[in-house]
Design an enzyme around this catalytic site. Structure first.
Site, short mmCIF file in Angstrom:
data_model
loop_
_atom_site.label_atom_id
_atom_site.label_comp_id
_atom_site.label_asym_id
_atom_site.label_seq_id
_atom_site.Cartn_x
_atom_site.Cartn_y
_atom_site.Cartn_z
N CYS A 136 0.86 -1.14 0.08
CA CYS A 136 -0.14 0.10 -0.01
C CYS A 136 0.85 1.05 -0.08
O CYS A 136 1.64 1.53 1.04
CB CYS A 136 -0.95 -0.24 1.18
SG CYS A 136 -2.09 1.58 1.25
N CYS A 185 -0.37 3.93 2.69
CA CYS A 185 -0.25 3.88 4.04
C CYS A 185 0.03 2.20 4.49
O CYS A 185 0.97 1.76 4.16
CB CYS A 185 -1.56 4.40 4.78
SG CYS A 185 -3.15 3.96 3.80
N SER A 186 -1.20 1.71 4.68
CA SER A 186 -0.89 0.37 5.36
C SER A 186 -2.34 -0.46 4.98
O SER A 186 -2.46 -1.48 5.83
CB SER A 186 -0.79 0.42 6.67
OG SER A 186 -1.77 1.01 7.48
N CYS A 187 -2.89 -0.31 3.76
CA CYS A 187 -4.17 -1.11 3.58
C CYS A 187 -3.92 -2.52 3.38
O CYS A 187 -2.84 -2.76 2.83
CB CYS A 187 -4.74 -0.66 2.35
SG CYS A 187 -5.39 1.00 2.57
#
Ligand code: FE
Length: 236
Positions: A135, A138-140
């Protein structure tokens, strides 16, 4: 204009590498907090950290025990769901086809549903194509099948480099692909989360679904690792 005193190019000019050609168009409509501009700690992170500090200071919790607990969810409990999905796909051709056609429904049929997994896409590694998931913003991450994302997945270097130099990143994870293997990088979004269906290891022909699931590592479902061989699984 020399603004960087530390010499690295942290997010200079929003360098998210959106030119990498799988046009899903990040349009900044993620429905969760982004930490990609400046401070790495959001309000919730700060509250959690403050609470942890107070509780540890009073001796109510042991930070090491807390880390161990989180690690359990990151590496043991969470990804076992995804491993069962992969094992089913390896042993059931109809399920595999369904998974590749409609991952959300196929995964839900095994009971794995919930937040951050509403729109799943499964991508299958083959002899000629290797898939890698990131991602960039961010951090999906697909929580229902993989649990919590590991720290490195959320790190700025991984997010940037997975797109710019996927082969170098893979090599650092110990994955060396033949020259002729194409690497495809999938950028997760708030809408779509990816699960890599790794290649079934050689020598796993006679194994049960449960035994197959034991070969599937978290990293192999992100695309930064390979499944264990039956021999590796037996010795671990
Ligand atoms: Fe994200």
């Amino acid at each position: 204009m020399a603004t960087s005193k530390s010499g690295h190019d942290h997010d200079a000019g929003h360098g998210h590498g959106h030119e990498h050609g799988h046009g899903h168009g990040h349009d900044h409509e993620h429905d969760h907090d982004h930490d990609h501009e400046g401070s790495e700690l959001g309000p919730m992170d700060l509250r959690v950290r403050a609470l942890e500090t107070v509780l540890a200071g009073k001796g109510y919790i042991d930070p090491a025990a807390l880390d161990a607990l989180i690690d359990t969810y990151q590496t043991r409990i969470g990804p076992r769901n995804g491993a069962r999905v992969v094992a089913r796909a390896w042993s059931d051709a109809a399920f595999r086809a369904w998974l590749l056609r409609d991952a959300t429904a196929a995964i839900a049929s095994l009971g794995y549903t919930g937040r951050q997994g509403e729109h799943m896409v499964a991508v299958e590694n083959t002899e000629t194509t290797h898939h890698l998931v990131v991602c960039t913003l961010c951090s999906c991450y697909p929580w229902p099948v993989l649990g919590l994302p590991p720290t490195w997945y959320k790190s700025a270097p991984y997010r940037a480099r997975a797109v710019r130099e996927p082969r170098s990143v893979l090599a650092e994870f110990g994955v060396y692909l033949p020259e002729h293997t194409q690497v495809r990088v999938w950028d997760s979004t708030a809408e779509v989360r990816y699960l890599v269906l790794p290649r079934r290891p050689a020598g796993s022909e006679g194994l049960s679904e449960e035994q197959l699931a034991a070969l599937v590592t978290r990293d192999s479902m992100i695309g930064v690792g390979e499944p264990l061989s039956p021999a590796q699984a037996a010795s671990s």
